[in-house]
Design a protein around this motif. Structure first.
Motif, PDB file in Angstrom:
ATOM      1  N   VAL A  89       0.885  -1.157   0.000  1.00 49.39           N
ATOM      2  CA  VAL A  89       0.000   0.000   0.000  1.00 49.39           C
ATOM      3  C   VAL A  89       0.927   1.212   0.000  1.00 49.39           C
ATOM      4  O   VAL A  89       1.646   1.467   0.966  1.00 49.39           O
ATOM      5  CB  VAL A  89      -0.933   0.001   1.238  1.00 49.39           C
ATOM      6  N   ALA A  90       0.952   1.903  -1.123  1.00 50.25           N
ATOM      7  CA  ALA A  90       1.874   3.040  -1.288  1.00 50.25           C
ATOM      8  C   ALA A  90       1.387   3.892  -2.452  1.00 50.25           C
ATOM      9  O   ALA A  90       0.627   3.427  -3.308  1.00 50.25           O
ATOM     10  CB  ALA A  90       3.292   2.551  -1.558  1.00 50.25           C
ATOM     11  N   TRP A  97       1.975   6.648   1.339  1.00 50.01           N
ATOM     12  CA  TRP A  97       0.596   7.030   1.057  1.00 50.01           C
ATOM     13  C   TRP A  97       0.089   7.889   2.203  1.00 50.01           C
ATOM     14  O   TRP A  97      -0.011   7.450   3.344  1.00 50.01           O
ATOM     15  CB  TRP A  97      -0.260   5.787   0.887  1.00 50.01           C
ATOM     16  N   THR A  98      -0.225   9.142   1.903  1.00 50.07           N
ATOM     17  CA  THR A  98      -0.671  10.074   2.950  1.00 50.07           C
ATOM     18  C   THR A  98      -1.876  10.886   2.512  1.00 50.07           C
ATOM     19  O   THR A  98      -2.175  11.896   3.115  1.00 50.07           O
ATOM     20  CB  THR A  98       0.473  11.044   3.312  1.00 50.07           C
ATOM     21  N   SER A  99      -2.569  10.438   1.484  1.00 50.57           N
ATOM     22  CA  SER A  99      -3.631  11.282   0.926  1.00 50.57           C
ATOM     23  C   SER A  99      -4.935  11.232   1.720  1.00 50.57           C
ATOM     24  O   SER A  99      -5.819  12.040   1.483  1.00 50.57           O
ATOM     25  CB  SER A  99      -3.907  10.888  -0.525  1.00 50.57           C
ATOM     26  N   VAL A 100      -5.070  10.295   2.667  1.00 49.46           N
ATOM     27  CA  VAL A 100      -6.305  10.187   3.445  1.00 49.46           C
ATOM     28  C   VAL A 100      -5.975  10.380   4.923  1.00 49.46           C
ATOM     29  O   VAL A 100      -5.189   9.624   5.498  1.00 49.46           O
ATOM     30  CB  VAL A 100      -6.975   8.815   3.217  1.00 49.46           C
ATOM     31  N   LYS A 105      -1.129   2.990   5.461  1.00 51.01           N
ATOM     32  CA  LYS A 105      -0.724   1.641   5.047  1.00 51.01           C
ATOM     33  C   LYS A 105      -0.810   0.662   6.212  1.00 51.01           C
ATOM     34  O   LYS A 105      -1.018  -0.529   6.021  1.00 51.01           O
ATOM     35  CB  LYS A 105       0.679   1.651   4.457  1.00 51.01           C
ATOM     36  N   ASP A 106      -0.689   1.170   7.440  1.00 53.14           N
ATOM     37  CA  ASP A 106      -0.747   0.306   8.624  1.00 53.14           C
ATOM     38  C   ASP A 106      -2.132  -0.308   8.842  1.00 53.14           C
ATOM     39  O   ASP A 106      -2.276  -1.245   9.616  1.00 53.14           O
ATOM     40  CB  ASP A 106      -0.330   1.093   9.870  1.00 53.14           C
ATOM     41  N   GLN A 133      -6.019  -7.016   2.541  1.00 57.34           N
ATOM     42  CA  GLN A 133      -7.065  -7.058   3.555  1.00 57.34           C
ATOM     43  C   GLN A 133      -6.875  -5.886   4.498  1.00 57.34           C
ATOM     44  O   GLN A 133      -5.745  -5.512   4.825  1.00 57.34           O
ATOM     45  CB  GLN A 133      -7.006  -8.364   4.348  1.00 57.34           C
ATOM     46  N   MET A 134      -7.986  -5.325   4.942  1.00 56.72           N
ATOM     47  CA  MET A 134      -7.937  -4.290   5.968  1.00 56.72           C
ATOM     48  C   MET A 134      -7.851  -5.012   7.314  1.00 56.72           C
ATOM     49  O   MET A 134      -8.601  -5.945   7.565  1.00 56.72           O
ATOM     50  CB  MET A 134      -9.166  -3.389   5.926  1.00 56.72           C
ATOM     51  N   VAL A 135      -6.897  -4.605   8.122  1.00 59.17           N
ATOM     52  CA  VAL A 135      -6.707  -5.256   9.427  1.00 59.17           C
ATOM     53  C   VAL A 135      -7.470  -4.500  10.510  1.00 59.17           C
ATOM     54  O   VAL A 135      -7.784  -3.322  10.367  1.00 59.17           O
ATOM     55  CB  VAL A 135      -5.196  -5.342   9.802  1.00 59.17           C
ATOM     56  N   ASP A 136      -7.754  -5.204  11.570  1.00 55.92           N
ATOM     57  CA  ASP A 136      -8.395  -4.589  12.730  1.00 55.92           C
ATOM     58  C   ASP A 136      -7.282  -4.112  13.652  1.00 55.92           C
ATOM     59  O   ASP A 136      -6.437  -4.901  14.073  1.00 55.92           O
ATOM     60  CB  ASP A 136      -9.280  -5.613  13.442  1.00 55.92           C
TER      61      ASP A 136
END
Length: 157
Positions: A89-90, A97-100, A105-106, A133-136
């Motif tokens: 994720v970059a 990646w800092t646009s949101v 990415k974490d 996958q999005m992590v919790d």
């Protein structure tokens, strides 16, 4: 007799001249030597191009996994060896990646790309897959990731 002697003399002289000319031509040659060199330039590798498509539902903390199918193409004029592919994720060119705000990415786990390392011929390609996958993240508000467009950056070598 003088006619005969003159005639014999002419025959002998003519024969000797023909033998001299013919014999000289048979053994006449030039000696020579020579060398030559040339150079050419080997090409340089052409960067692989990578495209991808994604299948799967929307991402959510510990929710469904998305599977990306990627294609690595060799646009060069010769065979190139593909040995490694990474995905992260970059942003563009692998930049952070800092646009949101509130999403990074974490918040995501990228699987190991699945592909076959191989030589790719000119204008040839290989395909592979990778998961996202999005992590919790317990105790972390991940609302910033709602509706976010998450960039996946690929690098091939």
């Amino acid at each position: 007799m003088s006619k005969v002697a003159g005639r014999k003399k002419r025959i002998i002289i003519t024969t000797a001249a023909l033998v001299a000319i013919g014999g000289g031509a048979a053994f006449a040659y030039w000696t020579a030597a020579g060398v030559g060199d040339t150079t050419t330039t080997a090409g340089t590798p052409t960067n692989f191009t990578i495209t991808s498509t994604v299948a799967g539902g929307a991402l959510s903390p510990n929710g469904p996994t998305q599977t990306f199918t990627f294609t690595v193409t060799n646009p060069g004029t010769g065979v190139q060896k593909l040995t490694n592919i990474t995905a992260a994720v970059a942003g563009t060119n692998g930049a952070a990646w800092t646009s949101v705000t509130g999403c990074s990415k974490d918040d995501f786990a990228v699987g190991s790309p699945s592909f076959t390392a191989t030589e790719i011929p000119a204008n040839g390609f290989i395909t592979g897959t990778v998961t996202l996958q999005m992590v919790d993240r317990p105790g972390v508000n991940q609302d910033g990731c709602k509706g976010a467009t998450v960039p996946l950056h690929f690098a091939a070598s």
